[in-house]
Design an enzyme around this catalytic site. Structure first.
Site, PDB file in Angstrom:
ATOM      1  N   ASP A 239      -7.077  -1.472   3.634  1.00 59.84           N
ATOM      2  CA  ASP A 239      -6.692  -0.322   4.396  1.00 59.84           C
ATOM      3  C   ASP A 239      -7.908   0.511   3.983  1.00 59.84           C
ATOM      4  O   ASP A 239      -8.020   1.036   3.096  1.00 59.84           O
ATOM      5  CB  ASP A 239      -5.256   0.459   3.884  1.00 59.84           C
ATOM      6  CG  ASP A 239      -4.207  -0.393   4.096  1.00 59.84           C
ATOM      7  OD1 ASP A 239      -4.384  -1.576   5.019  1.00 59.84           O
ATOM      8  OD2 ASP A 239      -3.455  -0.250   3.337  1.00 59.84           O
TER       9      ASP A 239
ATOM     10  N   ASP B 252       8.151   0.472   8.811  1.00 64.03           N
ATOM     11  CA  ASP B 252       7.923   1.160   7.660  1.00 64.03           C
ATOM     12  C   ASP B 252       9.370   1.780   7.138  1.00 64.03           C
ATOM     13  O   ASP B 252       9.850   2.235   7.750  1.00 64.03           O
ATOM     14  CB  ASP B 252       6.852   2.220   7.800  1.00 64.03           C
ATOM     15  CG  ASP B 252       5.296   1.711   8.180  1.00 64.03           C
ATOM     16  OD1 ASP B 252       5.018   0.364   8.205  1.00 64.03           O
ATOM     17  OD2 ASP B 252       4.512   2.523   8.238  1.00 64.03           O
TER      18      ASP B 252
END
EC number: 5.3.1.16
Length: 256
Positions: free
Chosen positions: A130, A8
């Site tokens: 998600d 990330d």
């Protein structure tokens, strides 16, 4: 079961969040490319990269950082985070990204997914869902949608999407184990290829996840557990840490 390390990127650095909370950010390395090379040296067959800044703004803030990683590696890289236009998809694929993950746009602009599948293959375009309590969240997990996760998956399946990256937000970054029941429920209802994500903490979790292969779960994205060296095999690598140089000689690993 393919294990895919996650990178990330926030403000140009390699970070991990807890449950997607930007205020709970831990920086692991200043240069994400170094982290990518380390994972490759540890025999990664694919990497999962998320531009966290883009997830919030929709702007490809860390594009050059991602280009550097793709250029230096010899394995497929999939990229997600704020990809909400055909132009963004093209830019990533043009630099060698193997797979682009459409997240929020699958909810807010499903026609984009349909258009992309007229231009690219289903192996190049996947959808990331998600979810928290079965409800997909969008825009960097800051907003909730009005659809069930499996209903969204079935819509995408009808368009031609073959793979979903499914994240149980309640487990992500918590180091408390992955959501076995939520992942199984989703996989059973979706009937698609599934890459699981969020919460895998140790080898026991991987063994449980392996039980879901009959439901289409064939791969898993792992973040914090790898960064915190939670797997015994990592100890073998770090006992020879001086040999894990940051050059581009990948003779210790084989491309899948």
């Amino acid at each position: 079961m393919l294990i895919i390390p996650a990178i990330d990127i926030k403000e140009g650095k390699c970070v991990r969040l807890t449950r997607g909370d930007f205020s709970q950010k831990k920086i692991y390395l200043d240069n994400p490319n170094d982290m990518a090379i380390i994972w490759r040296k540890q025999n990664a067959k694919m990497l999962h990269i998320v531009d966290l800044d883009a997830a919030l703004t929709g702007e490809m803030v860390n594009f050059e950082k991602i280009r550097e990683i793709v250029t230096n590696l010899d394995i497929p890289v999939q990229v997600g985070g704020g990809i909400r236009s055909a132009d963004a998809v093209k830019r990533y694929l043009d630099i060698g990204v193997g797979r682009v993950v459409i997240g929020s746009a699958a909810v807010t602009n499903p026609k984009l997914v349909e258009e992309l599948l007229h231009t690219y293959t289903s192996s190049q375009i996947v959808v990331g869902i998600d979810a928290e309590n079965g409800i997909p969240k969008i825009k960097g997990w800051t907003e909730s949608s009005m659809i069930q996760d499996y209903d969204l998956a079935l819509q995408m399946k009808e368009m031609g999407i073959e793979r979903i990256i499914y994240t149980d937000i309640s487990r992500d970054g918590m180091m408390q184990g992955f959501g076995y029941e939520s992942t199984r429920r989703f996989a059973e209802r979706a009937g698609m290829k599934i890459t699981a994500s969020g919460g895998v903490t140790n080898a026991e979790d991987l063994h449980r996840l392996n039980e879901l292969q009959p439901f289409g779960v064939d791969s898993v994205i792992i973040g914090k557990a790898l960064y915190e060296c939670n797997f015994p095999c990592q100890e073998l690598w770090y006992n020879f840490e001086e040999e894990i140089s940051l050059d581009h000689n990948f003779s210790t690993a084989r491309k899948k």
